[in-house]
Design an enzyme around this catalytic site. Structure first.
Site, short mmCIF file in Angstrom:
data_model
loop_
_atom_site.label_atom_id
_atom_site.label_comp_id
_atom_site.label_asym_id
_atom_site.label_seq_id
_atom_site.Cartn_x
_atom_site.Cartn_y
_atom_site.Cartn_z
N ASN A 113 5.47 3.17 1.52
CA ASN A 113 6.94 3.27 1.58
C ASN A 113 7.38 3.83 2.94
OD1 ASN A 113 6.83 2.93 -1.38
ND2 ASN A 113 5.99 5.00 -1.27
N GLU A 153 -2.28 2.99 5.49
CA GLU A 153 -0.86 3.11 5.12
C GLU A 153 0.00 3.35 6.36
OE1 GLU A 153 -0.42 2.05 2.24
OE2 GLU A 153 -2.46 2.37 1.52
N1 B3K Z 1 0.70 -2.03 -0.62
C1 B3K Z 1 0.08 -1.16 -1.56
C2 B3K Z 1 -0.46 -1.86 -2.76
C3 B3K Z 1 0.52 -2.10 -3.82
C4 B3K Z 1 -0.20 -2.63 -5.05
C5 B3K Z 1 0.71 -3.03 -6.13
N2 B3K Z 1 -0.02 -3.41 -7.31
C6 B3K Z 1 -1.00 -0.36 -0.95
C7 B3K Z 1 -1.64 -0.94 0.24
O1 B3K Z 1 -2.22 -2.00 0.24
O2 B3K Z 1 -1.54 -0.33 1.27
ZN ZN Z 2 -2.08 -2.29 2.34
#
Ligand code: B3K
Ligand code: ZN
Length: 881
Positions: A266, A299
Site C-alpha cells: 500500500n 514491497e
Molecule cells: N501484492 C501483494 C500480494 C497481494 C496478494 C493478494 N492475494 C504482495 C506482494 O506481492 O508484494
Molecule cells: Zn509483490
C-alpha cells in the site's frame, strides 16, 4: 460443474466508463461497527452510461449531487451497484456503508486482529469496504479521515501524509491523511489501534528527508530493528542500481500477525505479516533474516514498479510482480552471495513452479482467464514472471535493460499499463524487435530443450544442435517456438575454459548467449582446437528443462571445474538425479541398492575445494521429490521418498569423515569469527551455519552418536535460532523419544512467541515419524494454535500437505484429514483454504490406488454447497469438471 461460474477473460477488457477525480473517505470507528462515508467526484468518459460500482458492504445511503437516491433509482446484484441515471458531467456521489471488522475472518477488506483494525485490499478487497470502481485502471487521489476512541485507537494511519488531526468529545480523536499520488483502490490502506513505533530516517539523493516508521505490538518493537535497516539498504540500492528515489516524506510499515500473505505494498503504508518484520537472534533463523530483507525490499520496490506504474487489469499482475521479484532477487544478490541466491531461486522455481506448469492450474505468466483472482497470485506469475524479466536482462545486458526501465517510467509514470507496454519499452529503448518474446506471456508450460553436440577436429568446430518443445497444457495444445537465451561456455577435458569464435564475430570469447528461437537450430563454434564439454544454460539463463547427453565423467568435470557456479551446481544435480534413478530401478526390481562411490568421491572433492561454505551447503542439496518426478506419470510417492532417502543414506555413510571434518570446521569458524557477535545474523556466518546444519542433517543419517551430541548441546546453543532450529530439523524424523523431548522443550521455551511457535508446528507437520498424523491432530488443540491465523494453518497443515509419506499415506488418511480441514477453513477464509486444496494438484499423475482415494476427497470438497468460489475453481480444475 457449478452453475454460477463467472469466468473473466483478458480478451473482454474494456476501458472504464468513469474516472474518479478525487475520493474522500471518512471512517467512524464505533464499538461494534465502523461507518464509512465515501465521497467521490466522478467524471463520465462517455455520456448516457449507467454508473456501475463494485461493492458488497451493507449499504446505508446513496447521495448524488446532494440528493438522497431512492431504491428505484439503483439496483444491487452480484456485488454490483448500478445507478441507472447519472449526470453527463462531473458529479458528486456520496455512499455510506457499515462494516463489522470483528466478524470479518476472510482477512480481506477491513478486519480486526488482536484489538486493532487493518485492511487488505489487493486485489478486490476494497469492495468489501465501500462501493467503488474496484479495478486497477481507475486511479484517484485519496483523502482519508479516521475518527476513533483515543484509548483504543491511539494510532490511526492511512496512505500519504498526515495533514490534520484534532480532539473530539467523549475521549475521541480524529486524523486526516492525504495521498498526493493517484492510485487504484487496491493500494488503499488503513490501520488503527495500540501500536508502538520504531523510527528511523533516510535522506534521498536529492536531499529529501524521509521519516521511516515501523509499527508493532509494544512488546515487539525492538524486533523491528533489522527490518528498519533492511529498508534503508533497499532505498539506497534502488537509487544506486535503478536510479529510483522515494517520493513521499514518510514511509510506514505495520506488522500484523493475522495476514493472508507475506506483505502488501500500500502506498506509503505497507502492511506486513509479522513473519517478515520481526527478528532477533534467539527467535529468527538466518534464513528468516534473509527473507525479511528480501520482502522489505520487494514491497519497497513496488513503490515504482506497481504503485507509480500499475497494472491495467489483473491479467497483467506479472507486470508488477514478476518485475518486482526480479528486482528483489537482484537486491538480495547484490547484498551478498549472488551465486547461492541464484541457486536458491532456481530450486524454488523448479520444484514448485515447474510442478504448477505441469498440473491442472497451468497458466501463462499473463493468464488469459480466471474465476477468482486470488487464485492467480502464483509461482508462475511471480517466479516465472521474474525469470521472464531476467531474460530481457540477459538478452539486453544491464545497460540495455536499464535503458528500457528508464523509457518505461518516462512513458508510463502515473498510468495503469500492460505487459506489452513493458516489452515495448524494452524493445524501443534498445532498437530491437521483441515480438516473439511475447510468447513468454501467453504460452503456459515449461519449454523442453533436447541438445547434443559434435566436435569436428578437421574444421576445429563444435556444433551444438538444439530442439525445443513446449508441452501442451489444459488451456492450449499447440504452441509456437519461443525465444530462449542459452548462455554457454566450453571446457576442455582438463576443465580449462576454451575460447571460441562465433560466425560473423571477429574476436574470440569464452562465453556467449545463444538466441535460440526456432524449433530446431544448430549453433557453430569456430576455432575450437580440441574436444570440449559444453557448459549449458549458465546462470539458468531461461526457465526451461534442458537435456544434454553428458557422460558421468563430463558431469564430474563440470562439477569440479566450471567457472559458472550455477552450471557447476547443476552438474551435481544431474549426478544426483542419475543416482536416484538407479536406486528407484533397484527398488522396483528388488535388487540391492547401488553404493554411488564415484558420486561420493566427487562430492568429497567439491567439499574439500576452496569455495564459499554456503555454496558447499547448496552442493549437498539433493533434488526434491517434486523435481525428481517432474516428467513422470503414475507416481507412487512413497517409492520416491525411499529411493531418495536411500541415496542420502549411502552418500552420508561413505562420506562420514568428510562430513565430520567440515562440521567441526564450521564450529571452529563460528568460535573464531572476526565478527564481534557470532550469534548475530551476518551473511558470512549464515553461510557457515547453513553448511553446518546441512552436514548435521546428512550426519544424523550416518552416525548414531550425533543424536547424543545434539541432546547435550541443545540448551547451550539455544541463544541462536539457526542452531536451535537446525538441530531440531536434523533429528525431526527420528523415532527416538529424545526427538519428542527436545521438541517439547522447544515448545515450552517459546510458548509466548507466536513466530517461533510457527516453527514448532512446522516441525510437527513435516516429520516423517510414523506417529505424525496423531501429533498433528494433537497440535491442533495446542493453546498456541488457531485455525483463524493463516501462519498457523500454513505451518501445521501446509507443512503436512507437503509431507509426502503422510499426506500420500497408502490408506488415504492424509487426504481425508486435509479435506476435513479445508472444508472447515473454507467457511471463513477461502483464500487460505484454496491454497491448501492445491496440495491435491498431483491427482492426475498419481498411481491408480492413490488417485481413487484422492478423488473421493476431492469430490467430497466439490459437493460442499457452501464451498467458496476460490476453492471451487481449484477443485473443478483438478477434476476437469
Ligand atoms: N501484492 C501483494 C500480494 C497481494 C496478494 C493478494 N492475494 C504482495 C506482494 O506481492 O508484494
Ligand atoms: Zn509483490
Amino acid at each position: 460443474m457449478s452453475e454460477n461460474k463467472v469466468v473473466h477473460y483478458l480478451k473482454d477488457y474494456q476501458a472504464p466508463d468513469f474516472a474518479v477525480a478525487e475520493i474522500d473517505l471518512t471512517y467512524t470507528i464505533e464499538e461494534a461497527y465502523t461507518l464509512v462515508r465515501n465521497r467521490m467526484m466522478i467524471v463520465p468518459h462517455e455520456v448516457g452510461r449507467p454508473c456501475v460500482l463494485d461493492g458488497s458492504a451493507e449499504l446505508l445511503q446513496i447521495v448524488l449531487n446532494g440528493k438522497c437516491l431512492s431504491p428505484h433509482e439503483y439496483a444491487i446484484a452480484d456485488e454490483k451497484l448500478t445507478i441507472h441515471t447519472v449526470p453527463d458531467t462531473q458529479f458528486e456521489l456520496e455512499i455510506t456503508t457499515r462494516l463489522y471488522p470483528a466478524q470479518n475472518k476472510t482477512l480481506m477488506g477491513l478486519y480486526e486482529s488482536g484489538d486493532n483494525l487493518y485492511t487488505q485490499n489487493e486485489p478486490e478487497g476494497f469492495r468489501k469496504i465501500t462501493y467503488y470502481f474496484d479495478r486497477p485502471d481507475v486511479m484517484s487521489q485519496f483523502t482519508t479521515t479516521i475518527i476513533g476512541d483515543k484509548r483504543r485507537y491511539p494510532v490511526m494511519l492511512s496512505n500519504g501524509n498526515l495533514i490534520d488531526s484534532g480532539e473530539l468529545d467523549n475521549d475521541r480523536h480524529w486524523v486526516c491523511w492525504r495521498d498526493p499520488f493517484a492510485k487504484p483502490s487496491y493500494l488503499f490502506a488503513l490501520v488503527a489501534g495500540q501500536l508502538a513505533v520504531l523510527e528511523g530516517n533516510f535522506t534521498t539523493r536529492s536531499g529529501k528527508e524521509v521519516a521511516l516508521k515501523f509499527y508493532t505490538r509494544p512488546e515487539d518493537r525492538e524486533k523491528a530493528g533489522f527490518a528498519l535497516e533492511s529498508l534503508k539498504h533497499a532505498m539506497q540500492w534502488d537509487e544506486d542500481r535503478f536510479n529510483l528515489e522515494y517520493d513521499l516524506n514518510i514511509f510506514m510499515v505495520v506488522a500484523v500477525s493475522d495476514f493472508n500473505m507475506g506483505a502488501m505494498e500500500n502506498k506509503g503504508l505497507n502492511i506486513f505479516n509479522t513473519k517478515y518484520v520481526l527478528a532477533s537472534n534467539d527467535t529468527a533463523t538466518d534464513a528468516d533474516f534473509e527473507a525479511i530483507e528480501g520482502v522489505i525490499g520487494h514491497e519497497y520496490f513496488h513503490n515504482w514498479t506497481g504503485n507509480r506504474v500499475t497494472c491495467r487489469d489483473w491479467f497483467q499482475l506479472s507486470l508488477k510482480e514478476g518485475l518486482t521479484v526480479f528486482r528483489d532477487q537482484e537486491f538480495s544478490a547484490d547484498r551478498a552471495s549472488r551465486a547461492v541466491r541464484r541457486i536458491h531461486n532456481v530450486r524454488v522455481l523448479r520444484s514448485m513452479q515447474f510442478a504448477e506448469d505441469a498440473g491442472p492450474m497451468a497458466h501463462p505468466v499473463r493468464p488469459a482467464s480466471y474465476e477468482e483472482m486470488n487464485n492467480f497470485y502464483t509461482l508462475t506469475v511471480y517466479e516465472k514472471g521474474a525469470e521472464v524479466v531476467r531474460m530481457y536482462h540477459t538478452l539486453l545486458g544491464e545497460e540495455g535493460f536499464q535503458k528500457g526501465m528508464q523509457l518505461y517510467f518516462q512513458r508510463h509514470d502515473g498510468q495503469a499499463v500492460t505487459c506489452d507496454d513493458f516489452r515495448a519499452a524494452m524493445a524501443d529503448a534498445n532498437g530491437v524487435n521483441l515480438d516473439q518474446f511475447a510468447l513468454w506471456y501467453s504460452q503456459a508450460g515449461t519449454p523442453q530443450i533436447k541438445a547434443h553436440g559434435d566436435y569436428d577436429a578437421h574444421n576445429q568446430t563444435f556444433s551444438l544442435h538444439l530442439r525445443q518443445f513446449i508441452p501442451p497444457t489444459p488451456d492450449m495444445a499447440d504452441k509456437q517456438p519461443m525465444v530462449i537465451p542459452v548462455k554457454i561456455g566450453l571446457l576442455d577435458k582438463n576443465g580449462a575454459s576454451v575460447a571460441f569464435k562465433m560466425a560473423g564475430t571477429a574476436d574470440k570469447t569464452e562465453e556467449t548467449v545463444l538466441v535460440f528461437n526456432q524449433t530446431e537450430q544448430t549453433f557453430v563454434f569456430h576455432d575450437v582446437a580440441k574436444e570440449v564439454v559444453p557448459s549449458l544454460l549458465r546462470g539458468f539463463s531461461a526457465p526451461v528443462r534442458l537435456d544434454y547427453p553428458y557422460s558421468d565423467a563430463d558431469l564430474m568435470l563440470l562439477l569440479a571445474h566450471d567457472s559458472d557456479s550455477f552450471a557447476r551446481w547443476e552438474a551435481a544435480q544431474t549426478l544426483y538425479r542419475r543416482a536416484f534413478a538407479s536406486n528407484l530401478d533397484a527398488l522396483a526390481s528388488v535388487q540391492p541398492l547401488p553404493q554411488h562411490a564415484e558420486l561420493a568421491q566427487a562430492l568429497t572433492s567439491a567439499l574439500n575445494a576452496d569455495i564459499d561454505p554456503a555454496y558447499k551447503a547448496v552442493l549437498l542439496q539433493v533434488p526434491t521429490e517434486a523435481e525428481l518426478w517432474e516428467d513422470v506419470s503414475s507416481i507412487n510417492p512413497e517409492q520416491y521418498v525411499c529411493a531418495r532417502q536411500a541415496l542420502l543414506q549411502s552418500l552420508a555413510s561413505s562420506m562420514q569423515d568428510t562430513l565430520t571434518h567440515w562440521r567441526e570446521w564450521a564450529d571452529e569458524q563460528e568460535r573464531n569469527s572476526r565478527h564481534h557477535a557470532p550469534q548475530e545474523y551476518h551473511p558470512d556466518l549464515a553461510g557457515v551455519r547453513s553448511l553446518r546444519n546441512t552436514l548435521l542433517q546428512w550426519g544424523v543419517l550416518a552416525t548414531a552418536d550425533l543424536l547424543h551430541n545434539i541432546v547435550n548441546e541443545f540448551s547451550q546453543r539455544a541463544t541462536n535460532m539457526t542452531h536451535e532450529y537446525g538441530m531440531l530439523a536434523a533429528i525431526n524424523h527420528l523415532s527416538d523419544d529424545k526427538r519428542n523431548d527436545l521438541l517439547n522443550q522447544f515448545g515450552q521455551r517459546h510458548a509466548q512467541d507466536d513466530l517461533v511457535m510457527d516453527k514448532y508446528f512446522i516441525l510437527i507437520g513435516s516429520s516423517q515419524r510414523p506417529d505424525t498424523l496423531q501429533q498433528v491432530e494433537k497440535a491442533l488443540q495446542h493453546p498456541a494454535f488457531s485455525l483463524e491465523n493463516p501462519n498457523k494453518v500454513r505451518s501445521l497443515l501446509g507443512s503436512f500437505s507437503r509431507n509426502i509419506p503422510h499426506f500420500h499415506a497408502a490408506d488415504g488418511s492424509g487426504y481425508r484429514f486435509l479435506a476435513d480441514y479445508i472444508l472447515r477453513i473454507d467457511e471463513f477464509n477461502p483464500q487460505v483454504a484454496s491454497r491448501l486444496v492445491q496440495a491435491f494438484n498431483l491427482y492426475d499423475r498419481l498411481e491408480p490406488q492413490r488417485k481413487t482415494l484422492m478423488a473421493e476427497q476431492l469430490q467430497r470438497i466439490q459437493k460442499d454447497e457452501g464451498l467458496s468460489k476460490d476453492s471451487r475453481e481449484i477443485v473443478d480444475k483438478i477434476l476437469h469438471s
